[in-house]
Design a protein around this motif. Sequence first.
Motif, PDB file in Angstrom:
ATOM      1  N   GLY A  54     -10.727 -69.239 -28.731  1.00  0.00           N
ATOM      2  CA  GLY A  54     -11.482 -70.438 -28.375  1.00  0.00           C
ATOM      3  C   GLY A  54     -10.778 -71.734 -28.758  1.00  0.00           C
ATOM      4  O   GLY A  54     -11.216 -72.810 -28.363  1.00  0.00           O
ATOM      5  N   GLY A  55      -9.680 -71.641 -29.534  1.00  0.00           N
ATOM      6  CA  GLY A  55      -8.905 -72.834 -29.873  1.00  0.00           C
ATOM      7  C   GLY A  55      -8.333 -73.459 -28.612  1.00  0.00           C
ATOM      8  O   GLY A  55      -8.065 -72.774 -27.624  1.00  0.00           O
ATOM      9  N   ARG A  56      -8.153 -74.774 -28.621  1.00  0.00           N
ATOM     10  CA  ARG A  56      -7.669 -75.481 -27.430  1.00  0.00           C
ATOM     11  C   ARG A  56      -6.461 -76.338 -27.799  1.00  0.00           C
ATOM     12  O   ARG A  56      -6.462 -76.992 -28.841  1.00  0.00           O
ATOM     13  CB  ARG A  56      -8.775 -76.378 -26.887  1.00  0.00           C
ATOM     14  CG  ARG A  56      -9.996 -75.613 -26.443  1.00  0.00           C
ATOM     15  CD  ARG A  56     -11.234 -76.508 -26.320  1.00  0.00           C
ATOM     16  NE  ARG A  56     -11.030 -77.781 -25.702  1.00  0.00           N
ATOM     17  CZ  ARG A  56     -11.365 -78.089 -24.449  1.00  0.00           C
ATOM     18  NH1 ARG A  56     -11.947 -77.174 -23.698  1.00  0.00           N
ATOM     19  NH2 ARG A  56     -11.154 -79.282 -23.962  1.00  0.00           N
ATOM     20  N   VAL A  96      -6.496 -72.812 -23.466  1.00  0.00           N
ATOM     21  CA  VAL A  96      -7.544 -72.270 -24.339  1.00  0.00           C
ATOM     22  C   VAL A  96      -7.068 -70.903 -24.814  1.00  0.00           C
ATOM     23  O   VAL A  96      -6.662 -70.072 -24.007  1.00  0.00           O
ATOM     24  CB  VAL A  96      -8.886 -72.150 -23.593  1.00  0.00           C
ATOM     25  CG1 VAL A  96      -9.935 -71.515 -24.494  1.00  0.00           C
ATOM     26  CG2 VAL A  96      -9.355 -73.515 -23.101  1.00  0.00           C
ATOM     27  N   ASP A  98      -7.567 -67.525 -25.499  1.00  0.00           N
ATOM     28  CA  ASP A  98      -8.580 -66.527 -25.171  1.00  0.00           C
ATOM     29  C   ASP A  98      -8.250 -65.160 -25.756  1.00  0.00           C
ATOM     30  O   ASP A  98      -8.908 -64.178 -25.463  1.00  0.00           O
ATOM     31  CB  ASP A  98      -8.762 -66.425 -23.660  1.00  0.00           C
ATOM     32  CG  ASP A  98      -7.453 -66.152 -22.942  1.00  0.00           C
ATOM     33  OD1 ASP A  98      -6.408 -66.091 -23.603  1.00  0.00           O
ATOM     34  OD2 ASP A  98      -7.478 -66.006 -21.717  1.00  0.00           O
ATOM     35  N   GLN A 123      -3.837 -79.934 -30.886  1.00  0.00           N
ATOM     36  CA  GLN A 123      -5.111 -79.214 -30.917  1.00  0.00           C
ATOM     37  C   GLN A 123      -6.221 -80.193 -30.561  1.00  0.00           C
ATOM     38  O   GLN A 123      -6.197 -81.342 -30.974  1.00  0.00           O
ATOM     39  CB  GLN A 123      -5.353 -78.632 -32.313  1.00  0.00           C
ATOM     40  CG  GLN A 123      -4.353 -77.567 -32.685  1.00  0.00           C
ATOM     41  CD  GLN A 123      -4.613 -77.003 -34.069  1.00  0.00           C
ATOM     42  OE1 GLN A 123      -5.761 -76.800 -34.446  1.00  0.00           O
ATOM     43  NE2 GLN A 123      -3.551 -76.768 -34.828  1.00  0.00           N
ATOM     44  N   ARG A 126     -13.219 -78.234 -29.742  1.00  0.00           N
ATOM     45  CA  ARG A 126     -13.841 -77.255 -28.826  1.00  0.00           C
ATOM     46  C   ARG A 126     -15.007 -77.858 -28.114  1.00  0.00           C
ATOM     47  O   ARG A 126     -15.664 -78.722 -28.511  1.00  0.00           O
ATOM     48  CB  ARG A 126     -14.310 -76.023 -29.603  1.00  0.00           C
ATOM     49  CG  ARG A 126     -13.172 -75.285 -30.199  1.00  0.00           C
ATOM     50  CD  ARG A 126     -13.685 -74.075 -30.916  1.00  0.00           C
ATOM     51  NE  ARG A 126     -12.614 -73.539 -31.745  1.00  0.00           N
ATOM     52  CZ  ARG A 126     -12.680 -72.406 -32.369  1.00  0.00           C
ATOM     53  NH1 ARG A 126     -13.746 -71.666 -32.293  1.00  0.00           N
ATOM     54  NH2 ARG A 126     -11.696 -71.967 -33.093  1.00  0.00           N
TER      55      ARG A 126
END
Length: 126
Positions: A54-56, A96, A98, A123, A126
């Motif tokens: 879920g990190g972007r 993202v 996943d 970064q 979210r």
Amino acid sequence: MRAALALLCLAASGTAAAAAQVVDIAWTPEGRFTHTATLALRELLEVCGKLPRGGRVAWSFEAGAPLPFNIHVHQGKAVVYPAKLDKAEKAQGLQVFDAEPAHCWMWTNTAAEAVKVSVELQQTPR
């Protein structure tokens, strides 16, 4: 480990590269990473790092010539490509995370001479 990862990426890219620069992402406290490298003919640059699922990451790069570029992740024996460009001098996007394995940004110098590549990762919330 890094050498094995570079060999896997060479096989996945289908390109016989002369050498590989494999760089681990070291995030600043502000969640930023920048790197500049000069790639010899057939050399590749691979920048890899992990973030939680879920990190972007907002990413961008500029190169001195159009180069093959991809973002990939190794999932077991499979290689998944969330982004892939045949040739680009610059591009940007949002990745993202996943999957838990490291995501890698990779460039291969197919130009006739050395090429400078600059990448910036940031970064994002979210």
